[in-house]
Scaffold this motif. Structure first.
Motif, short mmCIF file in Angstrom:
data_model
loop_
_atom_site.label_atom_id
_atom_site.label_comp_id
_atom_site.label_asym_id
_atom_site.label_seq_id
_atom_site.Cartn_x
_atom_site.Cartn_y
_atom_site.Cartn_z
N TRP A 133 78.34 39.09 25.39
CA TRP A 133 79.47 40.42 24.31
C TRP A 133 80.63 38.95 23.95
CZ3 TRP A 133 84.42 42.00 27.59
CH2 TRP A 133 85.46 42.61 26.89
N GLN A 135 65.10 33.07 25.83
CA GLN A 135 63.29 33.00 24.41
C GLN A 135 64.74 32.33 22.86
OE1 GLN A 135 60.75 35.67 23.96
NE2 GLN A 135 59.31 34.21 23.89
N TYR A 182 70.23 48.67 20.93
CA TYR A 182 71.45 49.54 21.49
C TYR A 182 72.73 50.07 20.85
CZ TYR A 182 68.98 44.87 23.76
OH TYR A 182 68.07 44.12 24.15
N TYR A 236 63.75 46.19 22.17
CA TYR A 236 64.75 45.45 22.69
C TYR A 236 65.06 44.26 21.84
CZ TYR A 236 61.73 43.03 25.68
OH TYR A 236 60.44 42.58 26.61
N ARG A 237 64.75 43.70 21.23
CA ARG A 237 64.75 42.25 20.28
C ARG A 237 66.02 42.47 18.83
NH1 ARG A 237 59.14 38.58 20.59
NH2 ARG A 237 59.35 37.82 22.62
N ARG A 244 64.35 46.64 32.75
CA ARG A 244 64.67 46.47 31.18
C ARG A 244 65.75 45.47 31.89
NH1 ARG A 244 69.11 48.29 28.74
NH2 ARG A 244 68.87 48.90 26.68
N ALA A 300 63.75 42.41 30.99
CA ALA A 300 63.37 42.20 29.50
C ALA A 300 63.77 40.77 28.75
CB ALA A 300 62.27 42.77 29.45
N VAL A 301 64.71 42.55 28.78
CA VAL A 301 65.81 41.79 27.77
C VAL A 301 66.57 40.27 27.49
CG1 VAL A 301 68.50 41.98 26.70
CG2 VAL A 301 66.78 44.31 27.42
N TYR A 307 77.31 43.72 25.32
CA TYR A 307 78.48 44.50 25.12
C TYR A 307 77.91 46.05 26.48
CZ TYR A 307 82.39 47.12 24.22
OH TYR A 307 83.54 48.57 24.25
N GLU A 308 77.00 46.38 25.69
CA GLU A 308 76.09 47.22 26.65
C GLU A 308 75.92 47.28 28.54
OE1 GLU A 308 72.33 47.44 27.22
OE2 GLU A 308 71.60 49.78 26.18
N PHE A 346 71.86 40.89 18.57
CA PHE A 346 71.36 42.06 19.73
C PHE A 346 71.91 41.03 20.76
CE2 PHE A 346 67.11 39.57 21.45
CZ PHE A 346 67.47 39.84 22.32
N SER A 368 64.10 37.60 27.33
CA SER A 368 64.01 37.64 25.54
C SER A 368 65.25 36.98 24.55
CB SER A 368 63.76 39.17 24.53
OG SER A 368 62.92 39.29 24.35
N LEU A 401 76.11 51.39 20.86
CA LEU A 401 77.39 51.69 21.31
C LEU A 401 78.70 52.61 20.76
CD1 LEU A 401 77.50 47.58 20.75
CD2 LEU A 401 76.69 49.03 22.63
N GLN A 412 74.58 39.52 21.48
CA GLN A 412 75.95 40.21 21.77
C GLN A 412 76.24 42.09 21.99
OE1 GLN A 412 79.67 40.87 18.73
NE2 GLN A 412 80.93 40.44 19.65
N ARG A 413 75.48 42.73 21.30
CA ARG A 413 74.96 43.97 21.80
C ARG A 413 74.59 43.88 23.12
NH1 ARG A 413 75.66 47.10 17.38
NH2 ARG A 413 74.97 49.37 17.85
N GLN A 414 73.55 43.29 24.12
CA GLN A 414 72.96 43.77 24.78
C GLN A 414 74.30 42.93 26.11
OE1 GLN A 414 71.59 41.45 27.69
NE2 GLN A 414 72.81 40.00 26.44
N ALA A 454 68.53 44.48 17.24
CA ALA A 454 70.00 45.36 17.27
C ALA A 454 71.01 46.76 17.00
CB ALA A 454 71.28 44.50 16.30
N LEU A 502 79.65 47.66 29.70
CA LEU A 502 79.90 49.39 28.99
C LEU A 502 79.16 50.02 30.93
CD1 LEU A 502 81.21 50.91 27.82
CD2 LEU A 502 78.83 51.65 26.25
N MET A 510 79.82 45.81 16.18
CA MET A 510 79.21 44.15 16.64
C MET A 510 77.62 43.51 16.08
SD MET A 510 79.02 43.94 20.96
CE MET A 510 80.80 45.07 20.81
#
Lengths: 97, 313
Positions: free
Chosen positions: B124, B71, A88, A82-83, B61, B64-65, B164-165, B158, B68, A90, B160-162, A85, B168, A97
């Motif tokens: 996001w 970090q 994810y 999950y580190r 999950r 953990a995200v 946005y996810e 990552f 990260s 989308l 921004q994507r996490q 990009a 969503l 993005m």
């Protein structure tokens, strides 16, 4: 007879090819001290304008991780996809993005 | 101009980077120290609003995200502090400037994270805005800053994507979840736009920074980019745009939008945001509580040094 290279220290040479870029490892050489290593490096590694700046570091001063230990050394990161990009998913219209 | 200044300006004009040992005008150095240290402080203080949710994130999950991501922010702070130290300021001087209010950090982190949706909105929108700024700064004229930005941008996607996810998932969830997502968007949209700083005409440091290519694009241009890219993202979430005046302008090729509440902006900068005092108090407390760790490191190094000297003798 002792070979001269055994009396001289080993230096690693890093060259910056262009301002703004990282110094990159290009090789090593034997020299008496830092100053001499710089001159040798210039003569040896930048004869064709390969660089704008040189770093020399005594090889003995470099502490390096061991590739044989790579499995356990990097292990803590291996189970964290999950580190990345790409982990994810989308919708297409916003996937840039 | 002195020959040194001429040489410096020649490099700037030729898009060459300035490196730590090069001669540079004192004002250039000062400007860089102000901007890079402010950037570093933002990474570090930015851990607080999100850290607030690590133990309460809704699944293992998500925990953990988030862990990260936070970090990573610490890591980014480290890259930036190190880049700044090449300009001749020490880490402890920078920390002191942060703690005494002499140095600023991004005002966005003075807003509280009230709900889980805020964490999604931060990833996001806040990281999204930061990326727009940082992509531009990859071309900054100071070598160590530029290389730091390139590294940070690679890692930041990552974040921004996490975010946005997570948004969503809420936006497509129950009516309550969707309402929570909308509320977070409504609260974070405007402060995210303020992250780009005041209008160009009001920006104290902009002109010189542009001339020296420390900054490559103006505050207003970067903000416009962010406004433009965010419209589609809000639409895909199925949420309402917080700006009722958002409208495509064919002629400009950009979206027109409402002006920001600049009184709020200046008030938060002046220290009167919701969380200004709390953020610095927390930083000071964490720093003080960590003193024994730093002492232990120094003591251990000293012990090793003495031992080595004894063995050599």
């Amino acid at each position: 007879m002792t070979k001269v290279t055994e009396k001289l220290e080993l230096f690693e040479v890093f060259v910056r090819s262009k301002r703004g870029l990282d110094h990159k490892h290009v090789g090593s050489l034997h020299a008496e001290d830092h100053e001499q290593a710089l001159e040798y490096a210039r003569d040896c590694y930048t004869r064709r304008s390969e660089g704008v700046s040189i770093w020399v570091v005594k090889s003995n001063d470099i502490c390096s991780s061991q590739e044989d230990d790579a499995d356990c050394f990097y292990d803590p990161s291996d189970d964290k996809p999950y580190r990345h990009a790409t982990y994810y998913v989308l919708p297409d219209p916003v996937n840039n993005m | 101009m002195t020959p040194e200044e001429q040489n410096f300006m020649r490099k700037i004009e030729n898009e060459e980077k300035i490196e730590p040992k090069d001669w540079m005008p004192e004002e250039y150095r000062k400007n860089l120290i102000r901007q890079i240290s402010q950037h570093a402080h933002s990474e570090v203080i930015g851990m607080q609003p999100e850290g607030n949710w690590i133990t309460r994130a809704p699944s293992l999950r998500r925990k953990a995200v988030l862990l990260s991501k936070v970090q990573d922010e610490a890591g980014h702070g480290l890259y930036l502090y190190s880049a700044c130290e090449t300009l001749g300021i020490s880490r402890s001087e920078m920390i002191e400037q942060l703690q005494t209010g002499k140095a600023k950090y991004s005002s966005i982190f003075n807003y509280p994270t009230l709900t889980w949706a805020d964490v999604g909105a931060i990833g996001w929108l806040v990281d999204g805005a930061a990326i727009v700024n940082q992509v531009s700064l990859q071309r900054t004229s100071y070598g160590p800053y530029s290389r730091g930005m390139i590294r940070i941008c690679k890692e930041e996607s990552f974040h921004q994507r996490q975010g946005y996810e997570a948004m969503l998932a809420l936006a497509k969830g129950s009516p309550d979840q969707k309402a929570m997502a909308q509320d977070a968007l409504n609260r974070f949209y405007w402060p995210a736009l303020m992250m780009f700083g005041p209008h160009d005409s009001e920006s104290a440091h902009s002109q010189k920074s542009m001339e020296w290519k420390i900054k490559r694009e103006t505050n207003d241009d970067l903000r416009q980019k962010f406004v433009d890219q965010t419209v589609k993202q809000i639409e895909v979430l199925g949420l309402e745009h917080p700006d009722k005046n958002i409208k495509w302008n064919e002629e400009r090729g950009h979206y027109d939008s409402s002006d920001l509440n600049w009184d709020e902006f200046w008030s938060v900068i002046a220290g009167n945001g919701h969380c200004n005092r709390q953020r610095i108090e927390h930083h000071v407390a964490a720093h003080d509580e960590g003193e024994w760790v730093r002492d232990a490191i120094t003591a251990y190094n000293e012990k090793k040094r003495v031992k080595k000297a004894q063995n050599a003798a």
